[in-house]
Design a protein around this motif. Structure first.
Motif, PDB file in Angstrom:
ATOM      1  N   ALA A 110       0.791  -1.324   0.254  1.00 55.90           N
ATOM      2  CA  ALA A 110      -0.189   0.027  -0.117  1.00 55.90           C
ATOM      3  C   ALA A 110       0.921   1.203  -0.246  1.00 55.90           C
ATOM      4  O   ALA A 110       0.274   2.269  -0.509  1.00 55.90           O
ATOM      5  CB  ALA A 110      -1.039   0.045   1.263  1.00 55.90           C
ATOM      6  N   VAL A 111       2.438   1.200   0.747  1.00 54.82           N
ATOM      7  CA  VAL A 111       3.089   2.379  -0.116  1.00 54.82           C
ATOM      8  C   VAL A 111       3.324   2.382  -1.325  1.00 54.82           C
ATOM      9  O   VAL A 111       3.808   3.982  -1.344  1.00 54.82           O
ATOM     10  CB  VAL A 111       4.170   2.307   1.477  1.00 54.82           C
ATOM     11  CG1 VAL A 111       4.963   2.797   1.651  1.00 54.82           C
ATOM     12  CG2 VAL A 111       3.514   1.913   3.080  1.00 54.82           C
ATOM     13  N   ASP A 112       3.708   1.808  -1.443  1.00 57.85           N
ATOM     14  CA  ASP A 112       3.930   1.634  -3.004  1.00 57.85           C
ATOM     15  C   ASP A 112       3.256   2.481  -3.876  1.00 57.85           C
ATOM     16  O   ASP A 112       2.012   1.373  -3.901  1.00 57.85           O
ATOM     17  CB  ASP A 112       4.747   0.689  -3.823  1.00 57.85           C
ATOM     18  CG  ASP A 112       5.993   0.874  -4.586  1.00 57.85           C
ATOM     19  OD1 ASP A 112       5.081   1.114  -5.788  1.00 57.85           O
ATOM     20  OD2 ASP A 112       6.736   0.117  -5.103  1.00 57.85           O
ATOM     21  N   VAL A 113       3.520   3.468  -4.549  1.00 57.32           N
ATOM     22  CA  VAL A 113       1.987   3.987  -5.867  1.00 57.32           C
ATOM     23  C   VAL A 113       1.912   2.933  -6.655  1.00 57.32           C
ATOM     24  O   VAL A 113       0.161   2.523  -6.802  1.00 57.32           O
ATOM     25  CB  VAL A 113       2.610   5.196  -6.082  1.00 57.32           C
ATOM     26  CG1 VAL A 113       1.235   6.171  -6.912  1.00 57.32           C
ATOM     27  CG2 VAL A 113       2.705   6.372  -4.926  1.00 57.32           C
ATOM     28  N   LYS A 139      -0.413   0.407  -5.158  1.00 51.81           N
ATOM     29  CA  LYS A 139      -1.726   0.142  -4.062  1.00 51.81           C
ATOM     30  C   LYS A 139      -3.203  -0.032  -4.022  1.00 51.81           C
ATOM     31  O   LYS A 139      -3.565  -0.569  -3.740  1.00 51.81           O
ATOM     32  CB  LYS A 139      -2.066   1.730  -3.746  1.00 51.81           C
ATOM     33  CG  LYS A 139      -2.409   2.563  -3.186  1.00 51.81           C
ATOM     34  CD  LYS A 139      -2.241   4.574  -3.078  1.00 51.81           C
ATOM     35  CE  LYS A 139      -2.691   4.319  -1.300  1.00 51.81           C
ATOM     36  NZ  LYS A 139      -1.424   5.061  -0.533  1.00 51.81           N
ATOM     37  N   GLU A 140      -3.310  -0.413  -5.579  1.00 54.97           N
ATOM     38  CA  GLU A 140      -4.817  -1.403  -5.810  1.00 54.97           C
ATOM     39  C   GLU A 140      -4.774  -3.006  -5.773  1.00 54.97           C
ATOM     40  O   GLU A 140      -5.495  -3.620  -6.102  1.00 54.97           O
ATOM     41  CB  GLU A 140      -4.845  -0.756  -7.325  1.00 54.97           C
ATOM     42  CG  GLU A 140      -5.289   0.462  -7.770  1.00 54.97           C
ATOM     43  CD  GLU A 140      -6.120   0.596  -6.247  1.00 54.97           C
ATOM     44  OE1 GLU A 140      -7.102   0.597  -5.994  1.00 54.97           O
ATOM     45  OE2 GLU A 140      -5.954   2.709  -5.801  1.00 54.97           O
TER      46      GLU A 140
END
Length: 86
Positions: free
Chosen positions: A18-21, A24-25
């Motif tokens: 979730a931290v990595d753009v 995130k999904e």
């Protein structure tokens, strides 16, 4: 997965996605059988009932979730005040 150790390692590190753009999904969830899905469904409905019955004061402090097949009270983080001496 080839081993239970590998599964546990992935499951413990899944929150870092979730931290990595770029990721995130992406959601990783443990594979469960029909009996476990039914149990989780019951827990989610129980959580929903408890969620709706909260008082206004309780709504500011927590909500109900079902992580890892357990009904759990999830506390909201309070904003920290910055204390400055003048």
């Amino acid at each position: 997965m080839r081993s239970q150790v590998a599964v546990e390692e992935i499951m413990t590190k899944k929150g870092k996605l979730a931290v990595d753009v770029d990721f995130k999904e992406i959601w990783i969830k443990r594979d469960v059988n029909l009996e476990e899905r039914e149990k989780e469904k019951v827990l989610r409905s129980e959580a929903k009932e408890k969620y709706e019955k909260r008082t206004e004061m309780e709504k500011k402090n927590f909500y109900w979730r079902v992580p890892d097949m357990r009904l759990k009270k999830w506390y909201l983080r309070k904003k920290r005040r910055s204390w400055r001496r003048q």
